[in-house]
Design a protein around this motif. Structure first.
Motif, PDB file in Angstrom:
ATOM      1  N   GLY A  69       0.728  -0.990  -0.194  1.00  0.00           N
ATOM      2  CA  GLY A  69       0.003   0.039  -0.024  1.00  0.00           C
ATOM      3  C   GLY A  69       0.815   1.199  -0.169  1.00  0.00           C
ATOM      4  O   GLY A  69       2.067   1.365  -0.162  1.00  0.00           O
ATOM      5  N   ARG A  70       0.115   2.451   0.333  1.00  0.00           N
ATOM      6  CA  ARG A  70       0.725   3.733   0.342  1.00  0.00           C
ATOM      7  C   ARG A  70       1.914   3.707   1.316  1.00  0.00           C
ATOM      8  O   ARG A  70       1.677   3.496   2.292  1.00  0.00           O
ATOM      9  CB  ARG A  70      -0.055   4.715   0.748  1.00  0.00           C
ATOM     10  N   ALA A  71       3.191   4.122   0.822  1.00  0.00           N
ATOM     11  CA  ALA A  71       4.383   4.328   1.664  1.00  0.00           C
ATOM     12  C   ALA A  71       5.624   4.555   0.973  1.00  0.00           C
ATOM     13  O   ALA A  71       5.563   4.760  -0.496  1.00  0.00           O
ATOM     14  CB  ALA A  71       4.689   2.695   2.125  1.00  0.00           C
ATOM     15  N   CYS A  72       6.599   5.004   1.786  1.00  0.00           N
ATOM     16  CA  CYS A  72       7.848   5.302   1.059  1.00  0.00           C
ATOM     17  C   CYS A  72       8.960   4.259   1.642  1.00  0.00           C
ATOM     18  O   CYS A  72       8.956   3.962   2.632  1.00  0.00           O
ATOM     19  CB  CYS A  72       8.326   6.616   1.501  1.00  0.00           C
ATOM     20  N   ARG A  87       5.272   4.330   6.502  1.00  0.00           N
ATOM     21  CA  ARG A  87       3.953   4.558   6.239  1.00  0.00           C
ATOM     22  C   ARG A  87       3.305   5.772   7.188  1.00  0.00           C
ATOM     23  O   ARG A  87       3.895   6.343   7.800  1.00  0.00           O
ATOM     24  CB  ARG A  87       2.932   3.356   6.580  1.00  0.00           C
ATOM     25  N   GLU A  88       2.085   6.187   6.998  1.00  0.00           N
ATOM     26  CA  GLU A  88       1.464   7.206   7.692  1.00  0.00           C
ATOM     27  C   GLU A  88       1.639   6.977   9.105  1.00  0.00           C
ATOM     28  O   GLU A  88       1.786   7.947   9.977  1.00  0.00           O
ATOM     29  CB  GLU A  88      -0.105   7.227   7.326  1.00  0.00           C
ATOM     30  N   VAL A  89       1.118   5.756   9.756  1.00  0.00           N
ATOM     31  CA  VAL A  89       1.351   5.507  11.254  1.00  0.00           C
ATOM     32  C   VAL A  89       2.321   4.819  11.802  1.00  0.00           C
ATOM     33  O   VAL A  89       2.440   4.888  12.866  1.00  0.00           O
ATOM     34  CB  VAL A  89      -0.350   4.963  11.684  1.00  0.00           C
ATOM     35  N   ASP A  90       2.957   4.235  10.932  1.00  0.00           N
ATOM     36  CA  ASP A  90       4.131   3.449  11.448  1.00  0.00           C
ATOM     37  C   ASP A  90       5.212   2.901  10.368  1.00  0.00           C
ATOM     38  O   ASP A  90       4.822   3.435   9.114  1.00  0.00           O
ATOM     39  CB  ASP A  90       3.808   1.998  12.019  1.00  0.00           C
ATOM     40  N   ALA A  91       6.324   2.626  10.766  1.00  0.00           N
ATOM     41  CA  ALA A  91       7.419   2.525   9.605  1.00  0.00           C
ATOM     42  C   ALA A  91       8.087   0.975  10.323  1.00  0.00           C
ATOM     43  O   ALA A  91       7.754   0.664  11.353  1.00  0.00           O
ATOM     44  CB  ALA A  91       8.519   3.526   9.738  1.00  0.00           C
ATOM     45  N   TYR A  92       8.856   0.227   9.376  1.00  0.00           N
ATOM     46  CA  TYR A  92       9.285  -0.957   9.720  1.00  0.00           C
ATOM     47  C   TYR A  92      10.944  -1.031   9.152  1.00  0.00           C
ATOM     48  O   TYR A  92      11.125  -0.274   7.960  1.00  0.00           O
ATOM     49  CB  TYR A  92       8.483  -2.144   9.086  1.00  0.00           C
ATOM     50  N   MET A  93      11.325  -1.679   9.970  1.00  0.00           N
ATOM     51  CA  MET A  93      13.113  -1.835   9.486  1.00  0.00           C
ATOM     52  C   MET A  93      13.437  -3.133  10.072  1.00  0.00           C
ATOM     53  O   MET A  93      12.917  -3.637  11.168  1.00  0.00           O
ATOM     54  CB  MET A  93      13.886  -0.775  10.363  1.00  0.00           C
ATOM     55  N   LYS A  94      14.001  -3.990   9.564  1.00  0.00           N
ATOM     56  CA  LYS A  94      14.622  -5.292   9.699  1.00  0.00           C
ATOM     57  C   LYS A  94      15.817  -5.274  10.338  1.00  0.00           C
ATOM     58  O   LYS A  94      16.998  -4.862   9.707  1.00  0.00           O
ATOM     59  CB  LYS A  94      14.710  -6.290   8.434  1.00  0.00           C
ATOM     60  N   ILE A  95      16.065  -5.558  11.774  1.00  0.00           N
ATOM     61  CA  ILE A  95      17.094  -5.542  12.651  1.00  0.00           C
ATOM     62  C   ILE A  95      17.454  -6.703  13.243  1.00  0.00           C
ATOM     63  O   ILE A  95      16.704  -7.330  14.001  1.00  0.00           O
ATOM     64  CB  ILE A  95      17.088  -4.437  13.579  1.00  0.00           C
ATOM     65  N   LEU A 111       6.005  14.028   4.932  1.00  0.00           N
ATOM     66  CA  LEU A 111       6.694  13.638   3.894  1.00  0.00           C
ATOM     67  C   LEU A 111       5.781  13.118   2.598  1.00  0.00           C
ATOM     68  O   LEU A 111       4.447  12.674   3.082  1.00  0.00           O
ATOM     69  CB  LEU A 111       7.832  12.593   4.210  1.00  0.00           C
ATOM     70  N   PRO A 112       5.941  12.800   1.642  1.00  0.00           N
ATOM     71  CA  PRO A 112       5.353  11.984   0.447  1.00  0.00           C
ATOM     72  C   PRO A 112       4.534  10.690   1.165  1.00  0.00           C
ATOM     73  O   PRO A 112       5.231  10.190   2.022  1.00  0.00           O
ATOM     74  CB  PRO A 112       6.250  12.002  -0.579  1.00  0.00           C
ATOM     75  N   ALA A 113       3.545  10.514   0.452  1.00  0.00           N
ATOM     76  CA  ALA A 113       2.974   9.287   0.950  1.00  0.00           C
ATOM     77  C   ALA A 113       2.221   9.086   2.351  1.00  0.00           C
ATOM     78  O   ALA A 113       2.164   8.162   2.911  1.00  0.00           O
ATOM     79  CB  ALA A 113       3.648   8.010   0.473  1.00  0.00           C
ATOM     80  N   ASN A 114       2.171  10.438   2.890  1.00  0.00           N
ATOM     81  CA  ASN A 114       1.640  10.440   4.217  1.00  0.00           C
ATOM     82  C   ASN A 114       2.506  10.106   5.176  1.00  0.00           C
ATOM     83  O   ASN A 114       2.289   9.830   6.503  1.00  0.00           O
ATOM     84  CB  ASN A 114       0.285   9.841   4.576  1.00  0.00           C
ATOM     85  N   SER A 115       3.940   9.838   4.860  1.00  0.00           N
ATOM     86  CA  SER A 115       4.839   9.470   5.899  1.00  0.00           C
ATOM     87  C   SER A 115       5.547  10.533   6.830  1.00  0.00           C
ATOM     88  O   SER A 115       4.924  11.679   6.558  1.00  0.00           O
ATOM     89  CB  SER A 115       5.899   8.575   5.158  1.00  0.00           C
ATOM     90  N   GLU A 140       5.522   4.719 -12.005  1.00  0.00           N
ATOM     91  CA  GLU A 140       4.486   5.003 -11.313  1.00  0.00           C
ATOM     92  C   GLU A 140       4.437   5.569 -10.011  1.00  0.00           C
ATOM     93  O   GLU A 140       4.014   6.602  -9.584  1.00  0.00           O
ATOM     94  CB  GLU A 140       3.674   3.745 -11.063  1.00  0.00           C
ATOM     95  N   ASP A 141       5.662   5.277  -9.178  1.00  0.00           N
ATOM     96  CA  ASP A 141       6.007   5.730  -7.858  1.00  0.00           C
ATOM     97  C   ASP A 141       6.719   6.927  -8.037  1.00  0.00           C
ATOM     98  O   ASP A 141       7.495   6.883  -9.029  1.00  0.00           O
ATOM     99  CB  ASP A 141       6.707   4.811  -6.954  1.00  0.00           C
ATOM    100  N   THR A 142       7.006   8.057  -7.172  1.00  0.00           N
ATOM    101  CA  THR A 142       8.048   9.097  -7.308  1.00  0.00           C
ATOM    102  C   THR A 142       8.955   8.703  -6.674  1.00  0.00           C
ATOM    103  O   THR A 142       9.328   8.062  -5.536  1.00  0.00           O
ATOM    104  CB  THR A 142       7.319  10.351  -6.620  1.00  0.00           C
ATOM    105  N   MET A 143      10.397   9.113  -7.214  1.00  0.00           N
ATOM    106  CA  MET A 143      11.470   8.681  -6.834  1.00  0.00           C
ATOM    107  C   MET A 143      12.132   9.775  -6.211  1.00  0.00           C
ATOM    108  O   MET A 143      12.170  11.015  -6.675  1.00  0.00           O
ATOM    109  CB  MET A 143      12.532   7.964  -7.821  1.00  0.00           C
ATOM    110  N   TYR A 144      12.861   9.625  -5.091  1.00  0.00           N
ATOM    111  CA  TYR A 144      13.591  10.775  -4.476  1.00  0.00           C
ATOM    112  C   TYR A 144      15.092  10.240  -3.933  1.00  0.00           C
ATOM    113  O   TYR A 144      15.087   9.228  -4.022  1.00  0.00           O
ATOM    114  CB  TYR A 144      12.653  11.514  -3.133  1.00  0.00           C
TER     115      TYR A 144
END
Length: 169
Positions: A69-72, A87-95, A111-115, A140-144
């Motif tokens: 879904g919608r995310a950066c 994402r809008e309410v959370d983020a994930y990282m693998k540690i 930030l973009p995509a409501n992040s 389709e996605d925006t690249m930064y």
């Protein structure tokens, strides 16, 4: 005979008198100051810095944590291996082989995509930044361009990476 009875008592009384000499006021203050310095040094030393190297988030990780879904998505350097999904309410990282969830700081900049720029977990804080849009991007996605920082519980940077950020969904 009386001298024999009182000799052991006299010896005990002299021994107790020698042991009960109290330290002077200046000695006590010096001991207290030294102890306070040792405690201060121990508190300031903190935990040793443990550098973190986040792992690439795989498609099975994305599916099992419902991250579609919608995310950066942040990938360091020229790697295509995503290290952060924000994402809008959370983020994930693998540690260390575990997917770590970060809660969005709703007071941080959007930030973009409501992040968001700031996310927090139990052990870490995550800060994200997005630079300018990459020219010539026709996907389709925006690249930064973007950067991510991971901080430990003592607010020390334990990881930083700059690279490509793909936002969309």
């Amino acid at each position: 005979m009386i001298v024999r009875k009182f000799t052991p008592l006299l010896i005990v009384a002299l021994a107790l008198g020698a042991c009960s000499e109290a330290a002077s006021e200046t000695e006590m203050q010096a001991e207290n100051a030294a102890m306070a310095d040792r405690v201060r040094e121990a508190n300031e030393a903190g935990l040793p810095l443990r550098e973190v190297v986040p792992e690439a988030i795989t498609y099975p990780d994305i599916e099992s944590h419902d991250l579609l879904g919608r995310a950066c998505s942040y990938a360091p350097g020229t790697s295509m291996g995503v290290r952060v999904i924000a994402r809008e309410v959370d983020a994930y990282m693998k540690i260390d082989g575990e997917m770590v969830r970060f809660a969005a700081d709703p007071g941080s900049r959007e930030l973009p995509a409501n992040s968001r720029t700031l996310y927090n977990s139990r052990q870490y804080a995550l800060r994200l930044a997005i630079d300018e849009k990459i020219p010539g991007d026709e996907t389709e996605d925006t690249m930064y361009g973007g950067t991510m920082w991971l901080y430990d519980q003592l607010d020390r940077v334990v990881y930083t990476g700059s690279g490509t950020v793909s936002c969309g969904g």
